[in-house]
Design an enzyme around this catalytic site. Structure first.
Site, PDB file in Angstrom:
ATOM      1  N   THR A  70       0.799  -1.279   0.285  1.00 21.52           N
ATOM      2  CA  THR A  70       0.057   0.200   0.112  1.00 21.52           C
ATOM      3  C   THR A  70       0.965   1.249  -0.174  1.00 21.52           C
ATOM      4  O   THR A  70       0.903   2.285  -0.809  1.00 21.52           O
ATOM      5  CB  THR A  70      -1.012   0.085   1.173  1.00 21.52           C
ATOM      6  N   ASN A 148      -4.445  -9.330  -8.555  1.00 23.51           N
ATOM      7  CA  ASN A 148      -4.704 -10.091  -7.154  1.00 23.51           C
ATOM      8  C   ASN A 148      -5.747 -10.880  -7.140  1.00 23.51           C
ATOM      9  O   ASN A 148      -5.918 -12.195  -6.198  1.00 23.51           O
ATOM     10  CB  ASN A 148      -4.695  -9.095  -5.981  1.00 23.51           C
ATOM     11  N   GLN A 176       1.736  -9.117  -6.140  1.00 27.01           N
ATOM     12  CA  GLN A 176       1.391 -10.557  -6.487  1.00 27.01           C
ATOM     13  C   GLN A 176       2.260 -11.298  -7.295  1.00 27.01           C
ATOM     14  O   GLN A 176       2.030 -12.626  -7.049  1.00 27.01           O
ATOM     15  CB  GLN A 176      -0.180 -10.541  -6.953  1.00 27.01           C
ATOM     16  N   SER A 196       5.742  -6.463  -1.871  1.00 28.63           N
ATOM     17  CA  SER A 196       5.293  -6.516  -0.414  1.00 28.63           C
ATOM     18  C   SER A 196       5.818  -8.057   0.042  1.00 28.63           C
ATOM     19  O   SER A 196       5.624  -9.065  -0.465  1.00 28.63           O
ATOM     20  CB  SER A 196       3.800  -6.600  -0.523  1.00 28.63           C
ATOM     21  N   CYS A 322     -19.469  -7.547   1.009  1.00 24.08           N
ATOM     22  CA  CYS A 322     -20.887  -7.919   1.493  1.00 24.08           C
ATOM     23  C   CYS A 322     -21.406  -6.049   1.883  1.00 24.08           C
ATOM     24  O   CYS A 322     -20.385  -5.456   2.136  1.00 24.08           O
ATOM     25  CB  CYS A 322     -20.977  -8.466   2.903  1.00 24.08           C
TER      26      CYS A 322
HETATM   27  N1  PLP Z   1      -1.022  -4.475  -4.198  1.00 23.32           N
HETATM   28  C1  PLP Z   1      -1.642  -5.694  -4.556  1.00 23.32           C
HETATM   29  C2  PLP Z   1      -1.893  -6.312  -5.853  1.00 23.32           C
HETATM   30  C3  PLP Z   1      -2.153  -6.521  -3.576  1.00 23.32           C
HETATM   31  O1  PLP Z   1      -2.695  -7.747  -3.786  1.00 23.32           O
HETATM   32  C4  PLP Z   1      -1.930  -6.040  -2.199  1.00 23.32           C
HETATM   33  C5  PLP Z   1      -2.494  -6.585  -1.134  1.00 23.32           C
HETATM   34  O2  PLP Z   1      -3.389  -7.602  -0.951  1.00 23.32           O
HETATM   35  C6  PLP Z   1      -1.203  -4.712  -2.017  1.00 23.32           C
HETATM   36  C7  PLP Z   1      -1.047  -3.910  -3.189  1.00 23.32           C
HETATM   37  C8  PLP Z   1      -1.018  -4.201  -0.652  1.00 23.32           C
HETATM   38  O3  PLP Z   1      -0.074  -4.709  -0.140  1.00 23.32           O
HETATM   39  P1  PLP Z   1       0.207  -4.679   1.419  1.00 23.32           P
HETATM   40  O4  PLP Z   1      -0.739  -5.402   1.987  1.00 23.32           O
HETATM   41  O5  PLP Z   1       1.505  -5.046   1.704  1.00 23.32           O
HETATM   42  O6  PLP Z   1      -0.051  -3.156   1.846  1.00 23.32           O
END
Ligand code: PLP
Length: 382
Positions: A70, A148, A176, A196, A322
């Site tokens: 993020t 993802n 991912q 990540s 939901c």
């Molecule tokens: N980008 C993608 C494609 C993700 O799948 C995720 C997490 O699900 C993130 C960013 C965010 O990563 P983090 O959980 O390390 O903040």
């Protein structure tokens, strides 16, 4: 419990956990301190930087440690847009980007930046030609390497080439993809790559932003000169150490794991197709991550299905959210043109390092059983 939710978070590698424990206990000093204790922490960080750089074939000084995907998405999109502000105040991103990219664009919108969207086709692929149609004030284009929810892998090299031809910088969320498919940053052509830790066997709260040498980036976190002025804040030493080990192991094993997971996924899909009438696998016609299956089970709503799966010992997830008693379909599936009634019946199964052939067999039986139950008890799908 059979854990088929590795895209949400995958178990920390024992080697990473052990190294993190030692770092937590022993590397207490501030890595910016010049005394010996501080320098021991610094050495650990710089070793991890080499390990992460090797995973995506870049130079160590191009790796900036972050708190995860993020932050990486925000730092890249906002930082690249700020740095290019004299040339325009618009960014573009694909309709299937992670919420983190949408969120970063919202931050930019608060200060007057505009955003354009790149749509996807039925298989979830961005058309590189769409980059040519972006408004001329666009300075940054964000397209993820692998989605993802569906695992669909984008034609990033062609997208990046189209963007470079128009002087646009490319942000690629590789959260991912990293550790699941081999990645060479230079083959992708991205200026910024986001990784990540907790998606590849490292810890949550640690990640990396890969910044191509010379790619202009304005720092999001300021006030101190950490990470060569690209990310202020005392480094998360244990997290970075764990990320480094996970990256090294992933780099070593990615080719073998890729083939093993692909065989397991193909078996799982074959079993689902044979045992669940009407199943639809999303993005099946596109290149996909070897571990991800996103499937709709018509007339079995995903929130009901997830409960039935959980009670039978299978952990999976849904892109649908939901909302006040009903379900909202996943924006990713909607962007692919999947009808609402099908999109709200989608479940994502994501396999990983701990997945066995036996689990695949058992999981398929559980899914077929759960779908039968939900279909028999559920009224009209809404
Ligand atoms: N980008 C993608 C494609 C993700 O799948 C995720 C997490 O699900 C993130 C960013 C965010 O990563 P983090 O959980 O390390 O903040």
């Amino acid at each position: 419990m059979i854990y088929f939710d590795h895209n949400a978070s995958t178990p920390v590698r024992p080697e990473a956990a052990a190294a993190m424990g030692s770092a937590l206990a022993e590397l207490h000093a501030n890595p910016s301190s010049s005394h010996r204790d501080g320098q021991r922490a610094r050495v650990a960080i710089e070793h991890a930087r080499e390990q992460v750089a090797a995973l995506v074939h870049v130079r160590a000084d191009e790796v900036v440690f972050t708190s995860g995907g993020t932050e990486g998405d925000h730092a890249a999109l906002i930082g690249a847009a700020w740095a290019a502000e004299p040339r325009g105040r618009r960014v573009a991103f694909s309709a299937i980007e992670h919420h983190a990219v949408h969120g970063a664009a919202e931050v930019l919108a608060r200060t007057g930046f505009a955003a354009s969207h790149l749509g996807v086709g039925r298989e979830g692929l961005v058309d590189p030609a769409a980059v040519a149609a972006l408004p001329p004030d666009t300075t940054v284009v964000a397209v993820m390497l692998a989605n993802n929810e569906t695992g669909v892998i984008q034609p990033l090299a062609a997208i990046a080439a189209a963007a470079a031809a128009r002087g646009m910088r490319v942000v690629c969320d590789a959260v991912q993809a990293a550790g699941k498919i081999p990645i060479r940053r230079d083959d992708l052509g991205a200026d910024f790559l986001v990784i990540s830790g907790h998606k590849l066997g490292g810890p949550k709260g640690a990640g990396a932003l890969i910044v191509r040498r010379g790619a202009p980036l304005a720092a999001l976190f300021r006030g101190s000169a950490h990470e060569r002025g690209r990310r202020g804040g005392t480094e998360n030493v244990p997290g970075i150490v764990g990320l480094g080990i996970a990256a090294e192991l992933a780099a070593r094993e990615v080719a073998g794991e890729n083939a093993r997971l692909l065989a397991l996924r193909e078996r799982f899909e074959a079993l689902l197709r044979a045992s669940v009438p009407g199943v639809v696998v999303h993005g099946a016609g596109a290149p996909r991550l070897p571990n991800t299956v996103n499937a709709s089970f018509p007339s079995a709503r995903s929130d009901h299905l997830l409960l039935a799966l959980d009670s039978r010992g299978l952990a999976a997830s849904a892109g649908a959210a939901c909302a006040s008693g009903g379900v909202e379909p996943s924006p990713v599936l909607r962007a692919m043109g999947v009808p609402r009634e099908l999109a709200i019946c989608a479940v994502r199964f994501s396999l990983g390092r701990t997945t066995t052939a036996d689990e695949v067999e058992r999981a398929a039986v559980i899914v077929a059983d759960a779908v039968r139950l939900v279909r028999s008890t559920q009224g009209a799908v809404t």
